[in-house]
Design an enzyme around this catalytic site. Sequence first.
Site, mmCIF file in Angstrom:
data_model
loop_
_atom_site.group_PDB
_atom_site.id
_atom_site.type_symbol
_atom_site.label_atom_id
_atom_site.label_comp_id
_atom_site.label_asym_id
_atom_site.label_seq_id
_atom_site.Cartn_x
_atom_site.Cartn_y
_atom_site.Cartn_z
ATOM 1 N N HIS A 1 25.191 29.986 36.086
ATOM 2 C CA HIS A 1 26.085 30.989 36.238
ATOM 3 C C HIS A 1 25.823 31.637 37.659
ATOM 4 O O HIS A 1 24.665 32.314 37.852
ATOM 5 C CB HIS A 1 26.212 31.764 35.237
ATOM 6 N N HIS B 1 30.843 28.128 26.126
ATOM 7 C CA HIS B 1 29.615 28.568 25.444
ATOM 8 C C HIS B 1 29.818 28.443 23.750
ATOM 9 O O HIS B 1 30.633 28.807 23.686
ATOM 10 C CB HIS B 1 29.132 30.163 25.891
ATOM 11 N N GLU C 1 29.841 35.181 39.533
ATOM 12 C CA GLU C 1 31.097 35.632 38.806
ATOM 13 C C GLU C 1 31.098 37.323 39.080
ATOM 14 O O GLU C 1 32.210 37.598 39.293
ATOM 15 C CB GLU C 1 30.576 35.481 37.255
ATOM 16 N N HIS D 1 32.213 23.922 30.911
ATOM 17 C CA HIS D 1 31.775 25.371 31.053
ATOM 18 C C HIS D 1 32.319 25.940 29.607
ATOM 19 O O HIS D 1 33.416 26.608 29.381
ATOM 20 C CB HIS D 1 32.205 26.099 32.231
ATOM 21 N N ASP E 1 35.105 28.801 28.635
ATOM 22 C CA ASP E 1 34.101 30.102 28.639
ATOM 23 C C ASP E 1 33.686 30.161 27.409
ATOM 24 O O ASP E 1 32.702 29.565 26.800
ATOM 25 C CB ASP E 1 34.264 30.876 29.710
ATOM 26 N N ASP E 2 34.239 31.302 26.779
ATOM 27 C CA ASP E 2 34.261 31.919 25.529
ATOM 28 C C ASP E 2 35.608 32.118 24.770
ATOM 29 O O ASP E 2 36.024 33.196 24.922
ATOM 30 C CB ASP E 2 33.345 33.267 25.566
#
Length: 339
Positions: free
Chosen positions: A199, A21, A202, A19, A280-281
Amino acid sequence: MTNPDRDALIARLPKAELHLHIEGSLEPELLFALAERNGVAIPFASVEEVRAAYSFSNLQDFLDIYYQGMSVLRTEQDFFDLTWAYLQRAAADNVRHVEIFFDPQGHTERGVAFETVLDGIERALKAGEAQLRISYRLIMCFLRHLSEEDAFATLDQAMPHLGRIHGVGLDSSELGHPPAKFARVFARARELGLFVTAHAGEEGPPEYVHEALDLLKVGRIDHGNRALEDPALVALLASEGMTLTVCPLSNLRLCVIHEIGESPVRRMLDLGLKATINSDDPAYFGGYINDNYRAVASALDLSGAELATLARNSFTGSLLPTAEQARHLAAISEALDGR
Ligand code: HPA
Ligand code: ZN
């Protein structure tokens, strides 16, 4: 296990990241360099100012800055540089396999060609495979705040490149954009042989996780935190062996949890759920994958066996063929034995 021993184990465990991005790995330094290279104006005077702006009270707060940040990405070389920088970080964290999300609509709506994005990311992934020994899959996400029609148009753009894209995902603003909105485009993606993930849970309610399973027929749930509010859903996810791609530092920075000790990772494992740890980011949330492992391991006092389970789940929940998964699982056992 002491913290230094635990951190050493985390460092040597082979891991897959499921996961991530790629646009969320854009560090402020590269953001500045690309803004200058491409003559793109950004509303920040320094790297410090950019970092200071990374204070979010919810997902939308973050997304506003995330879309603004990606506006410096223009050329194939930009997408290469972005992806290559991430892969070097991943290699340093002993990541052996990555399944990367990208957001083509965040670029095509600014006039950047779909192929420019895909070519740059893929060139870096191939270089990573050859030089860093990191295998990969590429997952194209639909932006859920846009229409299903826009998602279909994006799938059309991907059609000449289906051999290069392995799956589709669903990201961006969750609340008000339930999985049901994308049922038909996901059905089409599945017909085309693409893996599908979304997703869900969340910020959105457990019902969105149900929809992702029932209507989108996903092979993984990205995040899934709020599934824990629904015991029947937990039982279903556990019985199906559904992989959940949890992102602890993301959860903290987006106020899904209020301290890292509230991370659902330990509860998920105890409930028999197949949790994994992901970043994630990372450029926006203050840490790459090992930072995420260390933060939860320390806050939840995770054992070596639990850390190894999380690492194993990342491979068995991946798209790698079973024989390749087995090779990584054997390496995890060796790392756990201290070899
Ligand atoms: N959630 C939803 N959309 C996103 C995220 C996220 O954490 N990161 C990038 N797009
Ligand atoms: Zn995400």
